[in-house]
Design a protein around this motif. Structure first.
Motif, PDB file in Angstrom:
ATOM      1  N   ARG A 166      42.197  40.312  45.952  1.00  0.00           N
ATOM      2  CA  ARG A 166      43.119  39.356  45.348  1.00  0.00           C
ATOM      3  C   ARG A 166      44.087  40.003  44.351  1.00  0.00           C
ATOM      4  NH1 ARG A 166      42.612  33.680  45.698  1.00  0.00           N
ATOM      5  NH2 ARG A 166      41.035  34.026  47.295  1.00  0.00           N
TER       6      ARG A 166
ATOM      7  N   HIS B 103      46.391  33.077  35.735  1.00  0.00           N
ATOM      8  CA  HIS B 103      45.954  31.689  35.673  1.00  0.00           C
ATOM      9  C   HIS B 103      46.607  30.893  34.553  1.00  0.00           C
ATOM     10  CE1 HIS B 103      42.915  33.771  38.070  1.00  0.00           C
ATOM     11  NE2 HIS B 103      42.920  32.657  38.767  1.00  0.00           N
TER      12      HIS B 103
ATOM     13  N   TRP C  86      47.390  38.368  42.402  1.00  0.00           N
ATOM     14  CA  TRP C  86      47.296  38.044  40.974  1.00  0.00           C
ATOM     15  C   TRP C  86      48.330  38.821  40.164  1.00  0.00           C
ATOM     16  CZ3 TRP C  86      41.365  37.355  39.591  1.00  0.00           C
ATOM     17  CH2 TRP C  86      40.899  36.205  40.260  1.00  0.00           C
TER      18      TRP C  86
ATOM     19  N   GLU D  91      38.284  30.439  40.709  1.00  0.00           N
ATOM     20  CA  GLU D  91      39.080  30.595  41.930  1.00  0.00           C
ATOM     21  C   GLU D  91      38.306  31.338  43.025  1.00  0.00           C
ATOM     22  OE1 GLU D  91      43.130  32.046  41.383  1.00  0.00           O
ATOM     23  OE2 GLU D  91      43.186  32.738  43.452  1.00  0.00           O
TER      24      GLU D  91
END
Ligand SMILES: *Cc1c(COP(=O)(O)O)cnc(C)c1O
Length: 389
Positions: free
Chosen positions: A265, A369, A269, A34
């Motif tokens: 991020r 993920h 996340w 990513e």
């Protein structure tokens, strides 16, 4: 897909029979995929710079992470375990001192205390949960107690206000083990926010993970930060002037550059982890043989792992493995029953809550993920389990 143990845990009761076909416990290739362009650029910038240690990336990361946590200083070191040990030493904790630690935690919490020369003294988790509380700490205080290390285990903060009150009354230092709680909030404040002294790990599987080892201590205390900067670098402030007897625990520039990309991020996340936790709760809430992890109303949980609890843990792990769902047990052997602490005088039966948790917790796949399809596969697999009578 990569199968790697999450957290710093080892020992998987349920390795998948059909790797690739199922759901891995943790996928460390997906986060790189990513962020690949940004990470590659950051790494290449460091490699070309010729500056590999204690340079601009460390300085920038330290200031960004301190700002993120809501405090003044961050001192990056080589691991979470070093962060804990050096923070204890910087606080003046050492030989002859007792340090209160949770009976239920990853062994690093205890090891750091031992490495600082002090003695870890276990406190059992409160009520039916996995975290220690102020009452348990207060009951364990003796004249030898110098500090307490609450662990924000699995991503849920410990109830800090009452614990700080007890610590203050008994003159104890509070060092938070925040290795699993990057970004979590306690009553609206980030874990690590002033006035905390908190140790983080950047082990690859943590919520904020490097591509190698890493750790940091955050603090609002300038003097403490200064001592930590010396302790991580041969006790020196200036080259070849060694004021303290200490070794090397530097974080390198490559890791700092990677962490800066990933820090940007982290909130997103963590939000994805929270959505997955919500999905697990919605899908598994009705099962009377299974206890799900919960968040206190004052907590913002960051779901480092998702440990469910059942008397049928081993059977459930086996059933999930059959279905291709990989799980881990955090942690299968309580610290006091590890050979490493055989000499501590804590035989089987002496810490019954920690021992039950070690027998009953099973962590489901959790991370930013995990796909919708994988989450469905986990839910189907758990729901199809029939506990033995
Ligand atoms: C991961 C972890 C540590 C140690 O971190 P390392 O970077 O592996 O040294 C300490 N405490 C807890 C609770 C952890 O999960």
């Amino acid at each position: 897909m990569t199968l790697e143990p999450g957290g710093a845990a080892a020992g998987a009761p349920g390795a998948p029979r059909r790797p690739g076909a199922g759901v891995p416990f943790l996928d460390l290739q997906a986060p790189y995929a990513e962020l690949r362009a940004g990470i590659d650029r950051a790494v290449s910038r460091v490699l070309s710079s010729g500056r590999y240690l204690l340079g601009p990336e460390i300085e920038a990361f330290e200031s960004e992470f301190a700002g993120y946590c809501g405090t003044a200083y961050c001192v990056a070191v080589n691991s979470g375990c070093d962060a804990l040990e050096l923070a204890l030493r910087a606080l003046g904790v050492g030989p002859g001192d007792d340090v209160l630690v949770p009976s239920h935690t990853f062994i690093a919490t205890w090891i750091a205390v031992s490495a600082a020369g002090a003695r870890p003294v276990p406190v059992e988790p409160a009520g039916g949960g996995t975290l220690i509380d102020a009452a348990g700490v207060e009951a364990a205080v003796t004249p030898r107690t110098r500090a307490v290390v609450p662990v924000h285990l699995y991503g849920h903060p410990v109830d800090l206000d009452p614990l700080r009150e007890v610590a203050h009354r008994h003159g104890l230092h509070v060092l938070e083990d925040a290795a699993q709680a990057h970004g979590a909030r306690y009553r609206g404040q980030r874990v690590g926010a002033a006035p905390s002294v908190a140790a983080f790990s950047f082990y690859p599987g943590k919520n904020l993970g490097a591509m190698g080892d890493g750790g940091a201590v955050v603090t609002a205390d300038a003097e403490l930060a200064g001592r930590l900067r010396m302790l991580r670098n041969y006790g020196s402030r200036a080259k070849y002037r060694h004021e303290l007897r200490s070794g090397n625990s530097r974080l390198d520039e490559v890791q700092a550059a990677v962490l800066r990309v990933k820090l940007a991020r982290l909130d997103e996340w963590n939000a994805r982890r929270a959505r997955l936790a919500g999905r697990y709760r919605a899908g598994l809430g009705g099962l009377d043989w299974l206890r799900l992890p919960e968040a206190a109303p004052w907590a913002e949980h960051v779901w480092h792992v998702y440990p469910v609890r059942t008397r049928h843990r081993d059977a459930l792990a086996g059933h999930l493995a059959e279905a291709g769902v990989q799980t881990l047990s955090h942690y299968p052997v309580p610290v006091h029953l590890s050979p490493a602490y055989a000499s501590a005088g804590l035989p089987a039966g002496s810490l019954p809550r920690a021992e039950r948790l070690a027998a009953e917790l099973l962590s489901l796949p959790m991370g930013p993920h995990v796909t919708d399809g994988q989450a469905e596969a986990v839910l189907d697999a758990v729901r199809s389990f029939r506990p033995p009578e």
